[in-house]
Design a protein around this motif. Structure first.
Motif, short mmCIF file in Angstrom:
data_model
loop_
_atom_site.label_atom_id
_atom_site.label_comp_id
_atom_site.label_asym_id
_atom_site.label_seq_id
_atom_site.Cartn_x
_atom_site.Cartn_y
_atom_site.Cartn_z
N LEU A 52 0.48 -1.27 -0.05
CA LEU A 52 -0.23 0.31 0.23
C LEU A 52 1.07 0.76 -0.35
O LEU A 52 0.90 2.54 -0.37
CB LEU A 52 -1.25 -0.14 1.10
N ILE A 53 1.24 1.01 1.00
CA ILE A 53 2.76 2.24 1.07
C ILE A 53 3.40 2.52 -0.55
O ILE A 53 2.96 4.26 -1.40
CB ILE A 53 3.60 2.44 1.86
N ALA A 54 3.92 1.75 -1.56
CA ALA A 54 4.62 1.85 -2.30
C ALA A 54 3.27 2.16 -3.83
O ALA A 54 3.54 2.91 -4.17
CB ALA A 54 5.09 0.34 -2.96
N MET A 55 2.01 1.60 -3.65
CA MET A 55 0.86 2.58 -4.44
C MET A 55 0.26 4.12 -4.52
O MET A 55 0.11 4.10 -5.75
CB MET A 55 -0.42 1.42 -4.09
N ILE A 56 0.29 4.16 -3.00
CA ILE A 56 0.35 5.36 -2.50
C ILE A 56 2.06 5.87 -3.32
O ILE A 56 1.25 7.27 -3.84
CB ILE A 56 -0.10 5.66 -1.06
N ALA A 57 2.93 6.70 -3.40
CA ALA A 57 3.50 6.33 -3.55
C ALA A 57 3.67 6.98 -5.29
O ALA A 57 3.90 7.30 -5.39
CB ALA A 57 4.78 6.11 -3.20
N TYR A 58 3.65 5.63 -5.67
CA TYR A 58 3.18 5.45 -7.28
C TYR A 58 2.77 6.58 -7.79
O TYR A 58 2.24 7.11 -8.27
CB TYR A 58 2.99 4.27 -7.35
N ALA A 59 1.14 6.29 -7.00
CA ALA A 59 0.20 7.18 -7.10
C ALA A 59 0.64 8.68 -7.25
O ALA A 59 -0.10 9.81 -8.22
CB ALA A 59 -1.24 7.17 -6.09
N LEU A 60 0.67 9.13 -5.95
CA LEU A 60 1.48 10.37 -5.68
C LEU A 60 2.68 11.61 -6.54
O LEU A 60 2.90 12.23 -7.63
CB LEU A 60 2.15 10.60 -4.26
N LEU A 61 3.32 10.34 -7.30
CA LEU A 61 4.07 10.37 -8.65
C LEU A 61 3.11 10.70 -9.85
O LEU A 61 3.89 11.81 -10.85
CB LEU A 61 5.04 9.15 -8.70
N LEU A 62 2.23 10.05 -10.01
CA LEU A 62 1.66 9.90 -10.95
C LEU A 62 0.77 11.98 -11.04
O LEU A 62 0.63 12.50 -12.12
CB LEU A 62 0.66 9.08 -11.42
N ILE A 63 0.13 11.90 -10.25
CA ILE A 63 -0.52 12.98 -9.94
C ILE A 63 0.91 14.26 -9.51
O ILE A 63 -0.19 15.68 -10.37
CB ILE A 63 -1.37 12.59 -8.63
N HIS A 64 1.77 14.27 -9.27
CA HIS A 64 2.71 15.36 -9.69
C HIS A 64 3.12 15.31 -10.92
O HIS A 64 3.53 16.56 -11.04
CB HIS A 64 3.77 15.33 -8.47
N ARG A 65 3.48 14.24 -11.77
CA ARG A 65 3.89 14.55 -12.65
C ARG A 65 2.89 15.12 -14.26
O ARG A 65 3.10 15.91 -14.50
CB ARG A 65 3.57 12.71 -13.14
N ALA A 66 1.37 14.78 -13.67
CA ALA A 66 0.56 15.68 -14.03
C ALA A 66 0.05 16.95 -13.94
O ALA A 66 -0.23 17.52 -15.03
CB ALA A 66 -1.25 14.90 -13.67
N ALA A 67 0.73 17.45 -12.15
CA ALA A 67 -0.11 18.69 -12.04
C ALA A 67 0.78 19.23 -12.76
O ALA A 67 1.18 20.70 -13.35
CB ALA A 67 0.19 19.06 -10.76
N SER A 68 2.49 18.55 -13.21
CA SER A 68 3.83 19.61 -13.05
C SER A 68 3.32 19.73 -14.92
O SER A 68 5.06 20.09 -15.50
CB SER A 68 5.77 19.39 -13.21
N ASN A 69 2.40 18.95 -15.47
CA ASN A 69 2.53 19.48 -16.71
C ASN A 69 3.86 17.87 -17.80
O ASN A 69 4.69 18.71 -18.50
CB ASN A 69 2.73 20.26 -17.97
N PHE A 70 4.69 17.59 -17.45
CA PHE A 70 5.94 16.16 -17.84
C PHE A 70 5.74 15.93 -18.86
O PHE A 70 4.81 15.17 -18.06
CB PHE A 70 6.31 16.39 -17.11
N LYS A 71 6.04 15.92 -20.13
CA LYS A 71 5.20 15.27 -21.37
C LYS A 71 6.46 13.75 -21.54
O LYS A 71 6.25 13.35 -22.21
CB LYS A 71 5.64 15.93 -22.37
N GLY A 72 7.64 13.64 -20.24
CA GLY A 72 8.21 12.79 -20.66
C GLY A 72 7.59 11.58 -19.88
O GLY A 72 6.80 11.57 -19.51
N SER A 73 8.49 10.41 -20.00
CA SER A 73 8.17 8.98 -19.29
C SER A 73 8.23 8.57 -17.85
O SER A 73 8.64 10.23 -17.08
CB SER A 73 8.45 7.87 -19.53
#
Length: 115
Positions: A52-73
């Motif tokens: 669960l902690i790893a999944m939360i970290a993964y979800a936060l990373l996805l949210i932060h990437r979307a919020a920063s409009n990063f276009k890379g992987s």
């Protein structure tokens, strides 16, 4: 074990293997995306918490990437994010100001050194 179960119909055994395959796919996904190589605890609760902690970290990373409009992987985003995760911006700014003050002082004492 499904291989020893000679009494169940083929459809039941197929469903068991299908369920087992879903579990295998889940752990493959966990290993590839959440970077869990070993479990720190041995009981079910410890493993659930770690996943669960790893999944939360993964979800936060996805949210932060979307919020920063990063276009890379996602992995490129993480590579750019990692160096600054544990640095304090005010500390970095203070260090930069101190370095600039030192350079100005050196330039005052030794003109032309930083020209």
């Amino acid at each position: 074990m499904a291989t020893n179960d000679l009494d169940s119909p083929a459809s039941v055994i197929a469903e068991r293997y299908k369920a087992r395959w879903q579990i295998e796919l889940f752990f493959k996904w966990v290993k590839q995306h959440l970077n869990i190589k070993t479990f720190l605890g041995r009981n079910e609760n410890a493993m659930r918490i770690q996943i669960l902690i790893a999944m939360i970290a993964y979800a936060l990373l996805l949210i932060h990437r979307a919020a920063s409009n990063f276009k890379g992987s996602l992995w490129m985003f993480l590579a750019e994010l990692r160096p600054g995760l544990f640095t304090r911006p005010q500390t970095q700014a203070a260090m930069r100001r101190r370095r600039q003050e030192q350079e100005r002082e050196i330039a005052r004492i030794q003109p032309g050194l930083f020209a």
